[in-house]
Motif scaffolding. Structure first.
Motif, PDB file in Angstrom:
ATOM      1  N   THR A  45       0.906  -1.208  -0.076  1.00  0.00           N
ATOM      2  CA  THR A  45      -0.133  -0.031  -0.032  1.00  0.00           C
ATOM      3  C   THR A  45       0.850   1.411  -0.073  1.00  0.00           C
ATOM      4  O   THR A  45       0.577   2.220  -0.873  1.00  0.00           O
ATOM      5  CB  THR A  45      -0.928   0.110   1.076  1.00  0.00           C
ATOM      6  OG1 THR A  45      -1.888  -1.258   1.110  1.00  0.00           O
ATOM      7  CG2 THR A  45      -1.837   1.206   1.283  1.00  0.00           C
ATOM      8  N   ASN A  48       2.574   2.021  -3.433  1.00  0.00           N
ATOM      9  CA  ASN A  48       1.347   2.228  -4.431  1.00  0.00           C
ATOM     10  C   ASN A  48       0.987   3.757  -4.469  1.00  0.00           C
ATOM     11  O   ASN A  48      -0.120   4.246  -3.747  1.00  0.00           O
ATOM     12  CB  ASN A  48      -0.002   1.271  -4.392  1.00  0.00           C
ATOM     13  CG  ASN A  48      -0.829   1.395  -5.490  1.00  0.00           C
ATOM     14  OD1 ASN A  48      -0.860   2.388  -6.294  1.00  0.00           O
ATOM     15  ND2 ASN A  48      -1.599   0.407  -5.734  1.00  0.00           N
ATOM     16  N   THR A  50      -0.433   5.661  -6.671  1.00  0.00           N
ATOM     17  CA  THR A  50      -1.754   5.882  -7.183  1.00  0.00           C
ATOM     18  C   THR A  50      -3.026   5.548  -6.226  1.00  0.00           C
ATOM     19  O   THR A  50      -3.960   6.173  -5.921  1.00  0.00           O
ATOM     20  CB  THR A  50      -2.180   5.175  -8.370  1.00  0.00           C
ATOM     21  OG1 THR A  50      -0.972   5.089  -9.461  1.00  0.00           O
ATOM     22  CG2 THR A  50      -3.417   5.399  -9.129  1.00  0.00           C
TER      23      THR A  50
END
Length: 185
Positions: A45, A48, A50
């Protein structure tokens, strides 16, 4: 102080906390909101960008910071507006995470006060990150350890190692003594 007053706010033993942590477990995703605008997640997480942008994350606490762990660091987020706080902690019961409780709680509290959204993560989002979020809820939101565990476990399965649980118990006792002392003044 009366014995009745002592027993009302007494810190539960580690085995009692483990029972609470293991009660009503359900599948947990990679990231979960456990308090308004406060999320616990795993390393994937945190990497990431995005997803972090979609969640509106403005601040990241890496509870597994450093080259031997999850080496994202502030440079990893330079192309974002994310503010970073790293805690270089090992997930072993002999590691003393308690010196990081106040500074991390201050970072999270400051972010939430500015209407930010915070991701607290470690490798799996279970032990180190869970411990730091529980400490925040106790220090800044006035919850007991038991209340904080119950609240977080409604949204995410966490399981701090026994060393971290003992450190949280010590924090709970210290905060309880401070409340009693304050009431007596």
């Amino acid at each position: 102080m009366s014995s009745e007053e002592e027993s009302v706010d007494q810190t539960p033993p580690t085995c009692g906390l483990l029972g609470l942590l293991l009660k009503n477990r359900r599948p947990t995703g990679a990231v979960n909101e456990v308090w308004p605008d406060l999320f616990i997640g795993n390393a994937a997480t945190a990497r990431n960008k995005t997803l972090l942008q979609n969640l509106g994350i403005t601040h990241v606490v890496n509870a597994a910071d450093g080259p031997q762990h999850i080496d994202t660091g502030p440079r990893f987020y330079t192309d974002t507006n994310i503010q970073y706080h790293g805690v270089e902690a090992a997930d072993c019961r002999d590691f003393d995470l308690s010196p990081f409780f106040s500074e991390t709680a201050d970072f999270i509290h400051g972010a939430l006060s500015q209407k930010g959204k915070v991701l607290v993560h470690c490798a799996r989002g279970i032990s180190r990150s869970g411990t730091l979020v529980l400490a925040f809820l106790m220090i800044k939101e006035g919850l007991t350890l038991e209340e904080a565990v119950e609240l977080v476990c409604r949204s995410r399965n966490i399981l701090p190692n026994t060393g971290f649980l003992n450190q949280l118990c010590q924090l709970d006792s210290a905060l309880h003594r401070r409340k009693i002392k304050y009431k007596m003044q």
